[in-house]
Design an enzyme around this catalytic site. Structure first.
Site, PDB file in Angstrom:
ATOM      1  NE  ARG A  27     -17.826  -6.098  13.408  1.00 51.11           N
ATOM      2  CZ  ARG A  27     -18.216  -5.284  12.433  1.00 51.11           C
ATOM      3  NH1 ARG A  27     -17.344  -4.541  11.811  1.00 51.11           N
ATOM      4  NH2 ARG A  27     -19.480  -5.234  12.053  1.00 51.11           N
ATOM      5  CB  CYS A  77      -1.728   3.735   8.176  1.00 48.60           C
ATOM      6  SG  CYS A  77      -2.754   4.436   6.858  1.00 48.60           S
ATOM      7  CB  CYS A 109     -18.542  -0.393   9.067  1.00 48.96           C
ATOM      8  SG  CYS A 109     -17.434  -1.228  10.218  1.00 48.96           S
ATOM      9  CB  CYS A 115     -15.503  -7.560   6.288  1.00 50.86           C
ATOM     10  SG  CYS A 115     -16.797  -7.477   7.503  1.00 50.86           S
ATOM     11  CB  CYS A 128      -0.920  -0.007   1.217  1.00 46.33           C
ATOM     12  SG  CYS A 128      -2.065   1.386   1.238  1.00 46.33           S
ATOM     13  CB  CYS A 168      -1.021  -0.363   8.251  1.00 43.98           C
ATOM     14  SG  CYS A 168      -1.815  -1.545   7.152  1.00 43.98           S
ATOM     15  CB  CYS A 210     -18.665  -5.188   5.239  1.00 46.39           C
ATOM     16  SG  CYS A 210     -17.710  -3.808   5.856  1.00 46.39           S
TER      17      CYS A 210
HETATM   18  N1  SAM Z   1      -6.889   0.435   3.159  1.00 44.26           N
HETATM   19  C1  SAM Z   1      -8.156   0.592   3.742  1.00 44.26           C
HETATM   20  C2  SAM Z   1      -8.209   1.695   4.752  1.00 44.26           C
HETATM   21  O1  SAM Z   1      -7.178   2.166   5.191  1.00 44.26           O
HETATM   22  O2  SAM Z   1      -9.325   2.096   5.108  1.00 44.26           O
HETATM   23  C3  SAM Z   1      -8.715  -0.685   4.358  1.00 44.26           C
HETATM   24  C4  SAM Z   1      -7.851  -1.612   5.159  1.00 44.26           C
HETATM   25  S1  SAM Z   1      -7.253  -1.018   6.738  1.00 44.26           S
HETATM   26  C5  SAM Z   1      -6.135  -2.307   7.124  1.00 44.26           C
HETATM   27  C6  SAM Z   1      -8.636  -1.177   7.828  1.00 44.26           C
HETATM   28  C7  SAM Z   1      -8.475  -0.828   9.276  1.00 44.26           C
HETATM   29  O3  SAM Z   1      -7.795  -1.861   9.972  1.00 44.26           O
HETATM   30  C8  SAM Z   1      -7.692   0.410   9.653  1.00 44.26           C
HETATM   31  O4  SAM Z   1      -8.402   1.590   9.485  1.00 44.26           O
HETATM   32  C9  SAM Z   1      -7.379   0.147  11.122  1.00 44.26           C
HETATM   33  O5  SAM Z   1      -8.416   0.643  11.934  1.00 44.26           O
HETATM   34  C10 SAM Z   1      -7.343  -1.373  11.206  1.00 44.26           C
HETATM   35  N2  SAM Z   1      -5.977  -1.856  11.464  1.00 44.26           N
HETATM   36  C11 SAM Z   1      -4.986  -1.983  10.558  1.00 44.26           C
HETATM   37  N3  SAM Z   1      -3.854  -2.432  11.119  1.00 44.26           N
HETATM   38  C12 SAM Z   1      -4.107  -2.592  12.436  1.00 44.26           C
HETATM   39  C13 SAM Z   1      -3.331  -3.022  13.546  1.00 44.26           C
HETATM   40  N4  SAM Z   1      -2.051  -3.347  13.423  1.00 44.26           N
HETATM   41  N5  SAM Z   1      -3.912  -3.092  14.755  1.00 44.26           N
HETATM   42  C14 SAM Z   1      -5.215  -2.742  14.893  1.00 44.26           C
HETATM   43  N6  SAM Z   1      -6.014  -2.311  13.881  1.00 44.26           N
HETATM   44  C15 SAM Z   1      -5.467  -2.236  12.663  1.00 44.26           C
HETATM   45 FE1  SF4 Z   2      -2.946   1.202   3.350  1.00 46.91          FE
HETATM   46 FE2  SF4 Z   2      -2.884  -0.008   5.718  1.00 46.91          FE
HETATM   47 FE3  SF4 Z   2      -3.282   2.614   5.579  1.00 46.91          FE
HETATM   48 FE4  SF4 Z   2      -5.227   0.960   4.727  1.00 46.91          FE
HETATM   49  S1  SF4 Z   2      -4.476   1.151   6.815  1.00 46.91           S
HETATM   50  S2  SF4 Z   2      -4.473   2.814   3.685  1.00 46.91           S
HETATM   51  S3  SF4 Z   2      -3.954  -0.724   3.913  1.00 46.91           S
HETATM   52  S4  SF4 Z   2      -1.409   1.511   4.946  1.00 46.91           S
END
Ligand code: SAM
Ligand code: SF4
Ligand code: DTB
Length: 317
Positions: free
Chosen positions: A260, A55, A188, A95, A51, A58, A128
């Site tokens: 959730r 973030c 959501c 989802c 990606c 992530c 979802c």
């Molecule tokens: N890329 C899309 C986005 O950013 O909306 C969808 C996927 S993203 C992985 C979805 C959500 O997963 C994030 O907004 C975050 O809240 C959660 N998430 C991701 N990594 C995480 C982690 N290491 N621990 C807890 N929640 C996490």
């Molecule tokens: Fe990309 Fe992870 Fe951020 Fe979603 S949460 S936009 S997958 S870096």
């Protein structure tokens, strides 16, 4: 229209003596949720890793050396049997998540996603998706293909957001949520705790969530799962009573939402999870894997629900 709450009001709930707080949230729960159901949602990462975004929590960001292998988008034919299996295992919500900054109408990958959604939506589960940012046209096409709900988390307070992510803004997140609402999909939207944010940040996040109009139908509360290679890899786990307080406050100010208990359950005890359900959580991710991180074993979850006399939500048809 639902009643709105100020930060001060949220603080006054959150800081009640713990038993008074959960007594109150449990009453709100009983008032709005006549049954003892817990929604079981299956997650599938249909496009993993690589990606462009940064973030800080992530594992799927291409900016960090997380050891995760990037994969290309799964085809409709690959996803469908997994969705069927989820339904057989009792899930009422499927989802699909993609590690994208966002989607654009006309793009081949978005079209493939739409094809998958059309097929999965025939199975009768709630569908979802979480695909990152989108505008009105993309939202319209997703709704038309059969998406019931779009997951797009605000993740933390407006003030703390830029400490965690710099490649898009908190307002970008709100704009996507606006497009989802205008297209008539269910929202959501929730967040993560344990990223170094303050108690005020957590409540500011909740203030934004409960003042969305309409309020989100589903609110995932994730506890950070520290992922190797990310800037947040060394964060300490969230204290269980802080999590319970946040869930209880969420239940009070978003009475009709499915709250959730999301990422991080592998670090919680059975007793800790029981307290979260009592405080107002009524949905979980179900299945041994989240997107890239681990989740409790299905058999353990089944045993826990049975022990607590909670039942998995039955399909609507
Ligand atoms: N890329 C899309 C986005 O950013 O909306 C969808 C996927 S993203 C992985 C979805 C959500 O997963 C994030 O907004 C975050 O809240 C959660 N998430 C991701 N990594 C995480 C982690 N290491 N621990 C807890 N929640 C996490
Ligand atoms: Fe990309 Fe992870 Fe951020 Fe979603 S949460 S936009 S997958 S870096
Ligand atoms: C949400 O709030 N939590 C889910 C879902 N929405 C997409 C994702 C949790 C991801 C946990 C970390 C991982 O599996 O990589």
């Amino acid at each position: 229209m639902s009643k709105k709450f100020s930060l001060t009001e949220l603080q006054s709930f959150y800081n009640l003596p713990l038993f008074q707080l959960i007594d109150r949230s449990h009453h709100v729960h009983l008032e709005h949720w006549k049954d003892n159901t817990v929604q079981l949602c299956t997650l599938l990462s249909v496009k993993t890793g690589g990606c462009s975004e940064d973030c800080g929590y992530c594992s799927q960001s291409a900016r960090y050396k997380t050891g995760l292998k990037a994969e290309k988008l799964m085809s409709c034919e690959e996803v469908l049997p997994l969705a069927e299996q989820a339904r057989e295992n009792g899930s009422t919500r499927f989802c699909m998540g993609a590690a994208w900054k966002g989607v654009k109408s006309g793009d081949a990958k978005f079209n493939e996603m739409l094809r998958t959604i059309r097929e999965v939506s025939k199975l009768g589960m709630e569908v979802c998706v979480t695909l990152g940012q989108l505008g009105d046209e993309e939202a319209r096409q997703l709704k038309e293909a059969g998406v019931t709900a779009y997951n797009h988390n605000i993740d933390t307070s407006p003030e703390y957001y830029s400490k965690i992510v710099t490649t898009h803004t908190f307002d970008d997140r709100l704009n996507t949520i606006g497009a989802v609402q205008r297209a008539g999909m269910s929202v959501c939207c929730g967040g993560i705790i344990g990223m170094g944010e303050s108690e005020t940040d957590r409540l500011r996040m909740l203030e934004v969530l409960c003042n969305l109009d309409p309020q989100p139908d589903s609110v995932p509360i994730n506890c950070l799962m520290p992922m190797p290679g990310t800037p947040l890899k060394d964060q300490q786990p969230v204290d269980i009573f802080e999590l319970v307080r946040l869930i209880a406050t969420t239940r009070i100010v978003l009475p009709k939402a499915r709250v959730r208990l999301s990422a991080g359950r592998t670090h919680l005890t059975r007793e800790g999870q029981a307290l979260c359900f009592f405080a107002g959580a009524n949905s979980i991710f179900y299945g041994d894997k989240l997107l890239t991180a681990e989740n409790p074993e299905v058999n353990d979850d089944m045993a826990l629900l049975e022990e607590l006399d909670l039942v998995g939500l039955k399909p609507a048809v």
